[in-house]
Motif scaffolding. Structure first.
Motif, PDB file in Angstrom:
ATOM      1  N   LEU A  29       0.822  -1.215   0.000  1.00 15.23           N
ATOM      2  CA  LEU A  29       0.000   0.000   0.000  1.00 15.23           C
ATOM      3  C   LEU A  29       0.855   1.265   0.000  1.00 15.23           C
ATOM      4  CD1 LEU A  29      -2.771   1.394   0.250  1.00 15.23           C
ATOM      5  CD2 LEU A  29      -2.598   1.104   2.731  1.00 15.23           C
ATOM      6  N   LEU A  30       1.986   1.214   0.679  1.00 14.72           N
ATOM      7  CA  LEU A  30       2.863   2.381   0.767  1.00 14.72           C
ATOM      8  C   LEU A  30       3.278   2.868  -0.624  1.00 14.72           C
ATOM      9  CD1 LEU A  30       4.485   4.229   2.724  1.00 14.72           C
ATOM     10  CD2 LEU A  30       6.361   2.581   2.500  1.00 14.72           C
ATOM     11  N   HIS A  31       3.604   1.936  -1.511  1.00 11.33           N
ATOM     12  CA  HIS A  31       4.038   2.310  -2.861  1.00 11.33           C
ATOM     13  C   HIS A  31       2.841   2.518  -3.791  1.00 11.33           C
ATOM     14  CE1 HIS A  31       8.303   1.399  -2.037  1.00 11.33           C
ATOM     15  NE2 HIS A  31       7.805   0.501  -1.210  1.00 11.33           N
ATOM     16  N   PHE A  32       1.780   1.742  -3.572  1.00 12.91           N
ATOM     17  CA  PHE A  32       0.588   1.886  -4.402  1.00 12.91           C
ATOM     18  C   PHE A  32      -0.044   3.263  -4.199  1.00 12.91           C
ATOM     19  CE2 PHE A  32      -4.057   1.685  -4.625  1.00 12.91           C
ATOM     20  CZ  PHE A  32      -4.246   1.296  -5.947  1.00 12.91           C
ATOM     21  N   ASP A  33      -0.081   3.734  -2.971  1.00  8.91           N
ATOM     22  CA  ASP A  33      -0.714   5.022  -2.674  1.00  8.91           C
ATOM     23  C   ASP A  33      -0.018   6.157  -3.426  1.00  8.91           C
ATOM     24  OD1 ASP A  33      -2.463   6.849  -1.107  1.00  8.91           O
ATOM     25  OD2 ASP A  33      -0.555   7.477  -0.251  1.00  8.91           O
ATOM     26  N   ALA A  34       1.310   6.140  -3.448  1.00  6.83           N
ATOM     27  CA  ALA A  34       2.044   7.204  -4.151  1.00  6.83           C
ATOM     28  C   ALA A  34       1.730   7.182  -5.642  1.00  6.83           C
ATOM     29  CB  ALA A  34       3.543   7.029  -3.918  1.00  6.83           C
ATOM     30  N   LEU A  35       1.623   5.993  -6.219  1.00  2.84           N
ATOM     31  CA  LEU A  35       1.324   5.878  -7.648  1.00  2.84           C
ATOM     32  C   LEU A  35      -0.106   6.315  -7.947  1.00  2.84           C
ATOM     33  CD1 LEU A  35       3.082   2.462  -8.333  1.00  2.84           C
ATOM     34  CD2 LEU A  35       3.748   4.681  -9.284  1.00  2.84           C
ATOM     35  N   TRP A  36      -1.042   5.964  -7.044  1.00  4.55           N
ATOM     36  CA  TRP A  36      -2.427   6.376  -7.264  1.00  4.55           C
ATOM     37  C   TRP A  36      -2.568   7.899  -7.193  1.00  4.55           C
ATOM     38  CZ3 TRP A  36      -6.942   6.136  -9.200  1.00  4.55           C
ATOM     39  CH2 TRP A  36      -7.981   6.913  -8.702  1.00  4.55           C
ATOM     40  N   GLN A  37      -1.933   8.523  -6.214  1.00  2.00           N
ATOM     41  CA  GLN A  37      -2.002   9.978  -6.091  1.00  2.00           C
ATOM     42  C   GLN A  37      -1.437  10.660  -7.344  1.00  2.00           C
ATOM     43  OE1 GLN A  37      -3.656  11.371  -3.794  1.00  2.00           O
ATOM     44  NE2 GLN A  37      -3.867   9.659  -2.361  1.00  2.00           N
ATOM     45  N   GLU A  38      -0.359  10.115  -7.867  1.00  6.79           N
ATOM     46  CA  GLU A  38       0.257  10.664  -9.078  1.00  6.79           C
ATOM     47  C   GLU A  38      -0.674  10.514 -10.282  1.00  6.79           C
ATOM     48  OE1 GLU A  38       4.020   9.535 -11.981  1.00  6.79           O
ATOM     49  OE2 GLU A  38       4.078   8.950  -9.868  1.00  6.79           O
ATOM     50  N   TYR A  39      -1.322   9.325 -10.379  1.00  3.60           N
ATOM     51  CA  TYR A  39      -2.241   9.083 -11.494  1.00  3.60           C
ATOM     52  C   TYR A  39      -3.475   9.971 -11.388  1.00  3.60           C
ATOM     53  CZ  TYR A  39      -5.589   6.720 -14.535  1.00  3.60           C
ATOM     54  OH  TYR A  39      -6.532   6.458 -15.499  1.00  3.60           O
ATOM     55  N   HIS A  40      -4.079  10.007 -10.212  1.00  9.42           N
ATOM     56  CA  HIS A  40      -5.335  10.733 -10.031  1.00  9.42           C
ATOM     57  C   HIS A  40      -5.155  12.236 -10.220  1.00  9.42           C
ATOM     58  CE1 HIS A  40      -8.593  12.594  -7.517  1.00  9.42           C
ATOM     59  NE2 HIS A  40      -9.302  11.778  -8.268  1.00  9.42           N
ATOM     60  N   ARG A  41      -3.968  12.730  -9.934  1.00  7.62           N
ATOM     61  CA  ARG A  41      -3.721  14.158 -10.095  1.00  7.62           C
ATOM     62  C   ARG A  41      -3.761  14.576 -11.569  1.00  7.62           C
ATOM     63  NH1 ARG A  41       0.722  14.238  -7.649  1.00  7.62           N
ATOM     64  NH2 ARG A  41       2.173  14.354  -9.410  1.00  7.62           N
ATOM     65  N   CYS A  42      -3.380  13.666 -12.462  1.00  6.02           N
ATOM     66  CA  CYS A  42      -3.247  14.025 -13.880  1.00  6.02           C
ATOM     67  C   CYS A  42      -4.286  13.386 -14.797  1.00  6.02           C
ATOM     68  CB  CYS A  42      -1.851  13.663 -14.384  1.00  6.02           C
ATOM     69  SG  CYS A  42      -0.514  14.440 -13.454  1.00  6.02           S
ATOM     70  N   PHE A  43      -4.941  12.287 -14.360  1.00  5.78           N
ATOM     71  CA  PHE A  43      -5.871  11.571 -15.226  1.00  5.78           C
ATOM     72  C   PHE A  43      -7.159  11.249 -14.484  1.00  5.78           C
ATOM     73  CE2 PHE A  43      -1.556  10.475 -16.514  1.00  5.78           C
ATOM     74  CZ  PHE A  43      -1.584  10.758 -17.877  1.00  5.78           C
ATOM     75  N   ASP A  44      -8.242  11.092 -15.265  1.00  9.99           N
ATOM     76  CA  ASP A  44      -9.494  10.626 -14.671  1.00  9.99           C
ATOM     77  C   ASP A  44      -9.572   9.106 -14.824  1.00  9.99           C
ATOM     78  OD1 ASP A  44     -10.104  10.128 -17.306  1.00  9.99           O
ATOM     79  OD2 ASP A  44     -11.542  11.765 -17.496  1.00  9.99           O
ATOM     80  N   LEU A  45     -10.696   8.502 -14.398  1.00  9.31           N
ATOM     81  CA  LEU A  45     -10.823   7.045 -14.427  1.00  9.31           C
ATOM     82  C   LEU A  45     -10.868   6.482 -15.840  1.00  9.31           C
ATOM     83  CD1 LEU A  45     -13.297   6.182 -11.525  1.00  9.31           C
ATOM     84  CD2 LEU A  45     -10.818   5.924 -11.619  1.00  9.31           C
ATOM     85  N   VAL A  46     -11.234   7.291 -16.805  1.00  2.09           N
ATOM     86  CA  VAL A  46     -11.267   6.831 -18.193  1.00  2.09           C
ATOM     87  C   VAL A  46      -9.879   6.878 -18.817  1.00  2.09           C
ATOM     88  CG1 VAL A  46     -12.415   7.152 -20.418  1.00  2.09           C
ATOM     89  CG2 VAL A  46     -13.628   7.709 -18.316  1.00  2.09           C
TER      90      VAL A  46
END
Length: 301
Positions: A29-46
């Motif tokens: 989770l520690l590494h997944f959370d950082a990647l999710w925050q990076e993704y969500h900041r720049c892209f939507d779910l589509v």
């Protein structure tokens, strides 16, 4: 969904639903959370780029917080349910489940890569991980897939060994039970020896490589190959040959345990209902990474 994840402190519950302990889950989770925050900041779910960066999740998001997202994906991989069942368990539509899977699968794979748990996928990267004098174990594993409507694909994907339409991968493990190499995902009709030849693996001089009869004739550069004695037509094996085969089988059982560990997540064991070669390849790669996580973390413990 909240009633599911709220029981994460229950050791048996977490193992049954995700194949990981709470400590292993927290590490990933520690590494997944950082990647999710990076993704969500720049892209939507589509997957479309945002015009304006977003730093917080919308209150109506069906999966709130990185722990719920990771739990959602690990439960899907471990249980291999239908998407309708997953949608019912997490109070969302089937379409939303499909949407989340497309987003989360690459993120979890990248998280495992950050922790250096993914196996090498090329011969060049494998060479960097091999040690002199190491004993290695190689085997092939198959997974059932839905039969294609295209006749040519049916013919190439049909495995006479499994009597089903399958895809296949080559695994290479060490004595500690870690998956060192995972080949590309290929059609089930390809023989084990042909798959190994296509991989073009190169080993360090003197390394032992334990194989089964499916790799008869395989002689990679640098490795000392150990194969069982094959019974000739109309001739019985000698007592010495039988003893040698039993001894080799008792050593090779380690790779069978590794394959069983990879298939602890049911999506790597049962029929893969996800379509697309890249998705099927990503699933087995994540399964190997999760096995390495369990293997490394529990051996250290």
């Amino acid at each position: 969904m909240q009633s599911l994840y709220s029981n994460r402190s229950n050791h048996r519950f977490m193992l049954s639903l995700t194949s990981l302990t709470e400590a292993e889950f927290s590490l990933l989770l520690l590494h997944f959370d950082a990647l999710w925050q990076e993704y969500h900041r720049c892209f939507d779910l589509v997957g479309k780029s945002r015009r304006i960066e977003k730093f917080s999740e919308h209150s109506s998001m069906s999966l709130k917080g990185s722990p719920d997202k990771l739990f959602f994906l690990l439960m899907y991989l471990k249980q291999n349910p239908t998407q309708e069942y997953q949608a019912f368990a997490f109070s969302m539509s089937q379409g939303k489940v499909s949407q989340w899977l497309k987003v989360l699968l690459p993120l979890v794979e990248r998280a495992l890569e950050r922790i250096k748990l993914l196996p090498a996928r090329t011969a060049e990267r494998l060479c960097l991980r091999l040690l002199a004098g190491q004993v290695l174990y190689m085997d092939a594993t198959e997974r059932a897939i839905p039969r294609s409507a295209d006749y040519e694909r049916q013919r190439h994907e049909y495995s006479g060994k499994k009597c089903a339409h399958t895809v296949k991968n080559l695994l290479l493990s060490d004595e500690g039970g870690r998956v060192l190499y995972l080949s590309a995902t290929v059609e089930g009709s390809l023989r084990d020896k042909a798959l190994a030849d296509e991989a073009g693996l190169v080993f360090r001089p003197g390394q032992g490589l334990l194989l089964d009869l499916g790799f008869m004739g395989y002689q990679p550069e640098g490795a000392q190959v150990c194969l069982p004695v094959k019974k000739a037509r109309n001739r019985e094996l000698t007592d010495y040959d039988k003893l040698y085969n039993r001894l080799l089988a008792s050593l090779r059982v380690k790779v069978e345990h590794v394959v069983a560990g990879v298939k602890r997540v049911r999506i790597a064991k049962e029929k893969v209902r996800l379509h697309g070669e890249q998705v099927r390849d990503k699933v087995i790669s994540i399964a190997c990474g999760l096995h390495n996580l369990r293997n490394d973390y529990r051996n250290l413990s």
